[in-house]
Motif scaffolding. Structure first.
Motif, PDB file in Angstrom:
ATOM      1  N   GLN A 611       3.649  -4.849  14.700  1.00 21.79           N
ATOM      2  CA  GLN A 611       4.332  -5.729  13.855  1.00 21.79           C
ATOM      3  C   GLN A 611       3.833  -5.318  12.324  1.00 21.79           C
ATOM      4  O   GLN A 611       2.604  -5.583  12.073  1.00 21.79           O
ATOM      5  CB  GLN A 611       4.093  -7.048  14.228  1.00 21.79           C
ATOM      6  CG  GLN A 611       4.486  -7.279  15.869  1.00 21.79           C
ATOM      7  CD  GLN A 611       4.019  -8.556  16.343  1.00 21.79           C
ATOM      8  OE1 GLN A 611       3.401  -9.499  15.529  1.00 21.79           O
ATOM      9  NE2 GLN A 611       4.359  -8.960  17.675  1.00 21.79           N
ATOM     10  N   LEU A 612       4.843  -5.123  11.641  1.00 17.39           N
ATOM     11  CA  LEU A 612       4.797  -5.058  10.222  1.00 17.39           C
ATOM     12  C   LEU A 612       4.443  -6.390   9.433  1.00 17.39           C
ATOM     13  O   LEU A 612       5.256  -7.304   9.536  1.00 17.39           O
ATOM     14  CB  LEU A 612       5.720  -4.395   9.421  1.00 17.39           C
ATOM     15  CG  LEU A 612       5.617  -3.671   7.972  1.00 17.39           C
ATOM     16  CD1 LEU A 612       4.439  -2.824   8.230  1.00 17.39           C
ATOM     17  CD2 LEU A 612       6.749  -3.136   7.313  1.00 17.39           C
ATOM     18  N   GLN A 627       0.024  11.414   1.444  1.00 16.46           N
ATOM     19  CA  GLN A 627      -1.176  10.707   1.048  1.00 16.46           C
ATOM     20  C   GLN A 627      -1.202   9.380   1.021  1.00 16.46           C
ATOM     21  O   GLN A 627      -1.717   8.551   0.220  1.00 16.46           O
ATOM     22  CB  GLN A 627      -1.428  11.166  -0.418  1.00 16.46           C
ATOM     23  CG  GLN A 627      -1.458  12.541  -0.993  1.00 16.46           C
ATOM     24  CD  GLN A 627      -2.889  13.214  -0.239  1.00 16.46           C
ATOM     25  OE1 GLN A 627      -2.819  14.003   0.718  1.00 16.46           O
ATOM     26  NE2 GLN A 627      -3.748  12.526  -0.939  1.00 16.46           N
ATOM     27  N   ALA A 628      -0.526   8.672   2.010  1.00 13.95           N
ATOM     28  CA  ALA A 628      -0.381   7.272   2.196  1.00 13.95           C
ATOM     29  C   ALA A 628      -1.099   6.883   3.521  1.00 13.95           C
ATOM     30  O   ALA A 628      -1.171   7.680   4.423  1.00 13.95           O
ATOM     31  CB  ALA A 628       0.872   6.824   2.263  1.00 13.95           C
ATOM     32  N   ILE A 629      -1.579   5.565   3.822  1.00 12.77           N
ATOM     33  CA  ILE A 629      -1.912   5.349   4.927  1.00 12.77           C
ATOM     34  C   ILE A 629      -1.545   3.953   5.328  1.00 12.77           C
ATOM     35  O   ILE A 629      -1.004   2.958   4.339  1.00 12.77           O
ATOM     36  CB  ILE A 629      -3.604   5.013   5.070  1.00 12.77           C
ATOM     37  CG1 ILE A 629      -4.154   4.078   3.703  1.00 12.77           C
ATOM     38  CG2 ILE A 629      -4.262   6.394   5.011  1.00 12.77           C
ATOM     39  CD1 ILE A 629      -5.571   3.740   3.878  1.00 12.77           C
ATOM     40  N   ILE A 630      -1.370   3.460   6.244  1.00 12.23           N
ATOM     41  CA  ILE A 630      -1.056   1.993   6.844  1.00 12.23           C
ATOM     42  C   ILE A 630      -2.273   1.347   7.701  1.00 12.23           C
ATOM     43  O   ILE A 630      -3.019   1.978   8.524  1.00 12.23           O
ATOM     44  CB  ILE A 630       0.214   1.887   7.911  1.00 12.23           C
ATOM     45  CG1 ILE A 630       1.358   2.291   7.087  1.00 12.23           C
ATOM     46  CG2 ILE A 630       0.596   0.526   8.505  1.00 12.23           C
ATOM     47  CD1 ILE A 630       2.669   2.460   7.770  1.00 12.23           C
ATOM     48  N   VAL A 658      -2.545   2.607   0.206  1.00  8.60           N
ATOM     49  CA  VAL A 658      -1.934   1.802   1.245  1.00  8.60           C
ATOM     50  C   VAL A 658      -0.628   1.487   1.088  1.00  8.60           C
ATOM     51  O   VAL A 658      -0.198   0.789   0.170  1.00  8.60           O
ATOM     52  CB  VAL A 658      -2.934   0.495   1.351  1.00  8.60           C
ATOM     53  CG1 VAL A 658      -2.340  -0.638   2.438  1.00  8.60           C
ATOM     54  CG2 VAL A 658      -4.451   0.561   1.678  1.00  8.60           C
ATOM     55  N   ILE A 659       0.326   1.792   1.925  1.00  4.35           N
ATOM     56  CA  ILE A 659       1.661   1.450   1.798  1.00  4.35           C
ATOM     57  C   ILE A 659       2.299   0.211   2.787  1.00  4.35           C
ATOM     58  O   ILE A 659       3.385  -0.224   2.603  1.00  4.35           O
ATOM     59  CB  ILE A 659       2.647   2.640   2.000  1.00  4.35           C
ATOM     60  CG1 ILE A 659       2.695   3.141   3.438  1.00  4.35           C
ATOM     61  CG2 ILE A 659       2.282   3.746   1.122  1.00  4.35           C
ATOM     62  CD1 ILE A 659       3.600   4.039   3.772  1.00  4.35           C
ATOM     63  N   GLY A 660       1.277  -0.098   3.802  1.00  6.05           N
ATOM     64  CA  GLY A 660       1.680  -1.070   4.733  1.00  6.05           C
ATOM     65  C   GLY A 660       0.617  -1.528   5.539  1.00  6.05           C
ATOM     66  O   GLY A 660      -0.420  -1.097   5.599  1.00  6.05           O
ATOM     67  N   VAL A 661       0.647  -2.934   5.906  1.00 10.25           N
ATOM     68  CA  VAL A 661      -0.366  -3.642   6.808  1.00 10.25           C
ATOM     69  C   VAL A 661       0.426  -4.037   7.817  1.00 10.25           C
ATOM     70  O   VAL A 661       1.414  -4.721   7.898  1.00 10.25           O
ATOM     71  CB  VAL A 661      -0.859  -4.707   6.002  1.00 10.25           C
ATOM     72  CG1 VAL A 661      -1.814  -5.576   6.945  1.00 10.25           C
ATOM     73  CG2 VAL A 661      -1.554  -4.460   4.529  1.00 10.25           C
ATOM     74  N   PRO A 676     -11.387  -2.495  12.020  1.00 13.56           N
ATOM     75  CA  PRO A 676     -10.456  -1.895  11.038  1.00 13.56           C
ATOM     76  C   PRO A 676     -10.027  -0.673  11.349  1.00 13.56           C
ATOM     77  O   PRO A 676     -10.759   0.279  11.887  1.00 13.56           O
ATOM     78  CB  PRO A 676     -11.573  -1.811   9.842  1.00 13.56           C
ATOM     79  CG  PRO A 676     -12.579  -2.644  10.160  1.00 13.56           C
ATOM     80  CD  PRO A 676     -12.752  -2.474  11.758  1.00 13.56           C
ATOM     81  N   THR A 677      -8.620  -0.368  11.252  1.00 15.38           N
ATOM     82  CA  THR A 677      -7.899   0.939  11.534  1.00 15.38           C
ATOM     83  C   THR A 677      -6.851   1.177  10.533  1.00 15.38           C
ATOM     84  O   THR A 677      -6.399   0.487   9.826  1.00 15.38           O
ATOM     85  CB  THR A 677      -7.300   0.400  12.951  1.00 15.38           C
ATOM     86  OG1 THR A 677      -7.959   0.115  14.004  1.00 15.38           O
ATOM     87  CG2 THR A 677      -6.544   1.825  13.548  1.00 15.38           C
ATOM     88  N   ILE A 678      -7.105   2.669  10.436  1.00 13.04           N
ATOM     89  CA  ILE A 678      -5.912   3.074   9.499  1.00 13.04           C
ATOM     90  C   ILE A 678      -5.163   4.095  10.249  1.00 13.04           C
ATOM     91  O   ILE A 678      -5.557   4.673  11.365  1.00 13.04           O
ATOM     92  CB  ILE A 678      -6.570   3.719   8.367  1.00 13.04           C
ATOM     93  CG1 ILE A 678      -7.302   5.261   8.806  1.00 13.04           C
ATOM     94  CG2 ILE A 678      -7.434   2.814   7.601  1.00 13.04           C
ATOM     95  CD1 ILE A 678      -7.712   5.945   7.646  1.00 13.04           C
ATOM     96  N   PHE A 679      -3.628   4.190   9.619  1.00 13.75           N
ATOM     97  CA  PHE A 679      -2.588   5.453  10.458  1.00 13.75           C
ATOM     98  C   PHE A 679      -2.720   6.177   9.125  1.00 13.75           C
ATOM     99  O   PHE A 679      -2.146   5.874   8.102  1.00 13.75           O
ATOM    100  CB  PHE A 679      -1.502   4.586  11.158  1.00 13.75           C
ATOM    101  CG  PHE A 679      -1.718   3.701  12.183  1.00 13.75           C
ATOM    102  CD1 PHE A 679      -2.075   4.367  13.553  1.00 13.75           C
ATOM    103  CD2 PHE A 679      -1.935   2.387  11.937  1.00 13.75           C
ATOM    104  CE1 PHE A 679      -2.146   3.171  14.508  1.00 13.75           C
ATOM    105  CE2 PHE A 679      -2.416   1.491  12.926  1.00 13.75           C
ATOM    106  CZ  PHE A 679      -2.487   1.884  14.092  1.00 13.75           C
ATOM    107  N   ARG A 680      -2.563   7.520   9.696  1.00 15.14           N
ATOM    108  CA  ARG A 680      -1.990   8.295   8.669  1.00 15.14           C
ATOM    109  C   ARG A 680      -0.879   9.256   9.262  1.00 15.14           C
ATOM    110  O   ARG A 680      -0.948   9.547  10.534  1.00 15.14           O
ATOM    111  CB  ARG A 680      -3.151   9.469   8.179  1.00 15.14           C
ATOM    112  CG  ARG A 680      -4.163   8.818   7.291  1.00 15.14           C
ATOM    113  CD  ARG A 680      -5.171   9.805   6.810  1.00 15.14           C
ATOM    114  NE  ARG A 680      -6.088  10.397   7.890  1.00 15.14           N
ATOM    115  CZ  ARG A 680      -7.083  11.216   7.350  1.00 15.14           C
ATOM    116  NH1 ARG A 680      -7.276  11.627   6.261  1.00 15.14           N
ATOM    117  NH2 ARG A 680      -7.615  11.973   8.298  1.00 15.14           N
ATOM    118  N   LEU A 681      -0.024   9.948   8.415  1.00 16.85           N
ATOM    119  CA  LEU A 681       0.817  10.771   9.010  1.00 16.85           C
ATOM    120  C   LEU A 681       0.094  12.156   9.640  1.00 16.85           C
ATOM    121  O   LEU A 681      -0.467  12.813   8.910  1.00 16.85           O
ATOM    122  CB  LEU A 681       1.951  11.128   8.060  1.00 16.85           C
ATOM    123  CG  LEU A 681       3.159  10.507   7.817  1.00 16.85           C
ATOM    124  CD1 LEU A 681       3.991  10.747   6.605  1.00 16.85           C
ATOM    125  CD2 LEU A 681       3.911  10.045   9.301  1.00 16.85           C
TER     126      LEU A 681
END
Length: 865
Positions: A611-612, A627-630, A658-661, A676-681
């Motif tokens: 859920q965004l 170069q972005a992460i959620i 950071v482009i989204g949470v 804590p978690t990050i997502f990358r393309l």
């Protein structure tokens, strides 16, 4: 003075065998001679002469065992006590049942607790070298996370063996995942790559084959379970298996050994062992001299424990070599964890090759508390019932005292009778533990604790239980009953059951303990339901997944599955929720922190149902998003980001915006805290998993279609897929088991509390037999009598249940806090249920007593004194 210098052992010996009528005279002569010899020869020689003279006294004219004979007379007395105990048990079957049932249940629980504790603390103690083997751990220089890691630099083992004389030997352990083929059978398997010293370090004896074969690069050693899986019951030594590494390279291994069945109490084991030098098949870029590369475990052998500190100091010189290669995750030192206690510390060591026993040790603590509670309930029951039974034996006590029995002997009689009852209960309790409690517990958790009824330690423990239970439950009744005076007994002035402060206090404690255990059973049951219904933070019910075999697998499989009308969306990722992730260091202004990371396709987060919360998703083929992460909410909280969108996080010195949470989600289970978690393309060529969002009503058919497509595309590679709701394995089953276990404990508590209450109410009614008989003659109805009986306990119940309710609330809350990272919010349902249950028990007990009053003869009641 002289008596203190005599050899005590020989003095006792002479007292034992000498005739009673001769002892005083002969002992006097020996002491006079001893005194003279001290003056002539000194104490030491006089003692030796005394010993010799005592031995000379062993002749027919002297030997009669006179002094000891009077002590042997006690045997007849004890035998008489045992007969009396047996008759008392037979004459009072209900009281006997209550006593034996309560004690046997309590002892059975104690034996079960002992068995589980032994299994827990015996972990890894079968290794013969446990005092000499140490795991090298890396100490991290970071704020949060694990203080140490089992992962160490790859070259470390070689340099330690060469540079530090205290280290006799080293052994490396690494892991690999392969496709194993034997005949027509093909499976994915996990293997251990180890140095040949592995079977010297650890005591895993072989059933077939030789440990020396591990030195051969082409040999493989199997566990007994794997041997049976692939070869049945036959000796497989000499057979061959084919392993495929990285879905490309193949190598044939010859089976050189099969391990015996592993001990039940262990923190690690293996399925397959191959020589460590095969590591390049698993990691083609492996460089044994590169301090930036890591190995899963480095173990060392040190003979002298006093060398540990010097060894650790000597290891500090390798820190710079490692930190120069990995400045993103610095190490501040190396530690040595002994194998003997590794299982107790493994939960604080990241990536430890052994499993920790921390949760089992917590379970031992809880089981010990439960055992103490249940044993207290049983002992309180015995005290109350013993006093009731004594009311029917007043004349026996009076006669014994009339013919000369002292209070001490009467007390000893009742203690011996209690020990006899306890011994009987102990045998039943041992049977209950061995054939009911332990098998039931093992069956729920699908393991074996290796309980051995012939263990010397067990019987020493049982002896302690026997003495403690027998004395603690019997000492008060024995002293209380033995104080009755003969005149009072025969005049009939002794009154039972009117008021006994201690028994009422004990009942109060019983009610409090029962409240604790009943409330625990209710709350754990509610918690099980709460866990089943708690949101995961995404949509697992509409999700299936599969592990991919090679880079081309995603595009081929995605094309076919996208054509299925029941498939809503498809995406890929390097890791997968509930299956795998990577760890990396994120550097932001003011803080550096280790977080979880997953490389994903642009649609993966939406496919899985995350859920965004704010911001936006990744955009496919959007170059800037490389170069972005959620991030998740825990990431925002950990770095105290007031406005996370647009914040820049550095990863390996590269900035990511950071482009989204997304809202927090549970990756593996509710057992662990959300990290804590990050997502990358990620590029599709690096996808290891495929996630497929499907119509939940057609999930089974879609999953079968996925399997068929896999079989047609990759016939030589076993399918590895599953339903997302199954990714947590047996977690929900274990949560349900917790509820079942505490419900069983609550049932035992209700039974024991009910029996204790029954005993005390019976005591009260028995002491008021004449009063109730008069009331019956005067026409008082039975319900009013019942109210009179209940009113006698109204204040006690009110006070005990108020205390028990409050204590229960905080007791259960503490257990939940210790046991679970997430649990049902505490409420009053458990307290209400426990109070209501105990009130029902009181009503039932009073009802039973009323039924007995109805049947009781008024004439006999009036004759009662």
């Amino acid at each position: 003075m002289i008596g203190g210098q005599l050899p005590k052992l020989y003095l006792k010996l002479f007292e034992w065998f000498c005739k009673a009528e001769l002892f005083e005279e002969l002992q006097g002569d020996l002491e006079e001679a001893f005194e003279e010899n001290i003056k002539l020869y000194g104490v030491r020689k006089a003692r030796n002469i005394y010993r010799l003279e005592v031995l000379k006294m062993i002749r027919l004219s002297v030997v009669g065992f006179g002094q000891f004979h009077s002590k042997l007379n006690h045997f007849s007395m004890f035998r008489n006590y045992l007969k009396t105990s047996m008759r008392s048990l037979m004459k009072n079957p209900l009281s006997s049942f209550i006593n034996i049932f309560g004690l046997s249940m309590a002892i059975g629980v104690c034996v079960f607790t002992y068995g589980f504790a032994r299994w827990t603390f015996d972990t890894d103690q079968f290794h013969e070298q446990k005092d000499r083997i140490y795991l090298v751990t890396s100490v991290y220089d970071q704020e949060d996370g694990f203080p140490a890691s089992g992962i160490t630099p790859r070259p470390l083992a070689k340099v330690l063996a060469a540079d530090i004389s205290a280290i006799k030997n080293t052994c490396r352990i690494d892991y690999g995942r392969v496709i194993l083929k034997h005949g027509d059978e093909v499976f994915h398997e996990n293997i251990h790559l180890v140095d040949p010293e592995y079977l010297e370090f650890f005591t895993f004896p072989l059933k077939w084959g030789s440990p020396a074969a591990l030195s051969n690069h082409n040999s493989i050693i199997l566990s007994e379970r794997m041997s049976e899986k692939y070869f049945g019951d036959e000796n497989p030594v000499g057979e061959t298996v084919i392993m495929m590494f990285n879905d490309q390279q193949r190598k044939t291994f010859e089976v050189a050994g099969v391990a015996q069945e592993f001990p039940t109490s262990r923190s690690f084991h293996f399925n397959f062992l191959i020589n460590y030098d095969n590591i390049k098949l698993v990691a083609p870029d492996e460089n044994s001299n590169d301090w930036g590369q890591s190995v899963a475990a480095t173990l060392v052998e040190i003979d002298q424990p006093n060398e540990l500190e010097n060894t650790k100091k000597s290891m500090t010189k390798y820190l710079s070599l490692r930190n120069e290669k990995r400045d993103d995750l610095l190490i501040s030192g190396f530690e040595l964890e002994p194998l003997k206690t590794l299982h107790q510390k493994a939960h604080n060591i990241r990536s430890c090759f052994a499993f920790g026993s921390n949760s089992d040790e917590k379970a031992v603590l809880f089981l010990s508390i439960i055992s103490v509670f249940i044993m207290a309930l049983a002992c309180f029951n015995y005290i109350n019932i013993a006093i009731i039974s004594a009311s029917k034996r007043l004349k026996e006590i009076g006669i014994r005292k009339t013919i000369g029995a002292s209070r001490r002997l009467v007390a000893v009689q009742f203690l011996i009778e209690n020990l006899f009852v306890t011994c009987f209960a102990l045998m039943i309790g041992l049977v209950l533990a061995n054939y009911l409690f332990i098998p039931w517990f093992e069956g729920m958790f699908s393991f074996s604790m290796g309980f051995n009824i012939a263990s010397v330690q067990l019987w020493s423990y049982l002896l302690g239980i026997l003495l403690f239970t027998g004395i603690s439950s019997g000492i008060y009744p024995a002293l209380y009953i033995s104080k009755f005076q003969v005149v009072g007994i025969f005049k009939g002035t002794i009154r039972f059951g009117r008021d006994n402060a201690l028994t009422r206090i004990l009942l109060g404690f019983q009610l409090i303990l029962a409240s604790l255990l009943i409330a625990s059973g209710v709350m754990f049951t509610l918690n099980s339901s709460y866990m089943h219904n708690r949101s995961w933070g995404y949509e697992p019910l509409s999700l299936i997944y599969t592990r991919l075999s090679d880079p081309s697998a995603y595009q081929l499989l995605a094309t076919l599955m996208s054509q299925n009308p029941e498939v809503k969306a498809v995406s890929g990722a390097s890791g997968h929720l509930g299956r795998s992730h990577d760890d990396l260091i994120v550097d932001m202004p003011g803080r550096k922190l280790e977080v979880r990371e997953m490389g994903v396709g642009a649609e993966y987060l939406a496919v899985t149902g995350l859920q965004l919360k704010t911001g936006r998703w990744f955009k496919a083929h959007h170059q800037e998003d490389k170069q972005a992460i959620i991030v998740n909410s825990s990431f925002v909280d950990s770095f105290s980001l007031n406005d996370p969108i647009g914040a820049v996080a550095k990863i390996d010195s590269v900035g990511y915006r950071v482009i989204g949470v997304v809202n927090d989600f549970h990756s593996y289970s509710f057992e662990e805290n959300i990290e804590p978690t990050i997502f990358r393309l990620e590029d599709p060529e690096r996808f290891n998993f495929m996630a497929i969002q499907v119509n939940p009503e057609k999930k089974l058919e879609t999953y079968e279609a996925l399997e068929k497509h896999w079989a047609s595309l990759f016939p030589d590679v076993p399918f590895q897929g599953g339903y997302q709701e199954d990714t947590w394995g047996d977690y929900f089953r274990e949560i349900s088991i917790h509820g079942r276990f505490w419900r069983a404990v609550a049932v035992i508590a209700i039974l024991l509390a009910g029996l204790g209450l029954y005993g005390l109410v019976s005591l009260n009614v028995a002491g008021r037999t004449k009063e109730f008989s008069v009331r019956k003659i005067l026409g008082e109805d039975y319900w009013r009598m019942g109210i009179r009986i209940a009113k006698h306990y109204a204040r006690l119940f009110g006070l005990a249940l108020c205390l028990g309710g409050g204590i229960s609330y905080y007791f259960v809350d503490t257990i939940f806090t210790i046991s679970y990272a997430y649990h049902i919010p505490m409420n009053g349902w458990g307290v209400v249920a426990s109070v209501f249950t105990l009130l029902v028990v009181l009503v039932l007990v009073v009802f039973v007593q009323l039924s007995m009053l109805k049947k009781r003869s008024v004439v006999k009641g009036l004759r009662t004194e």
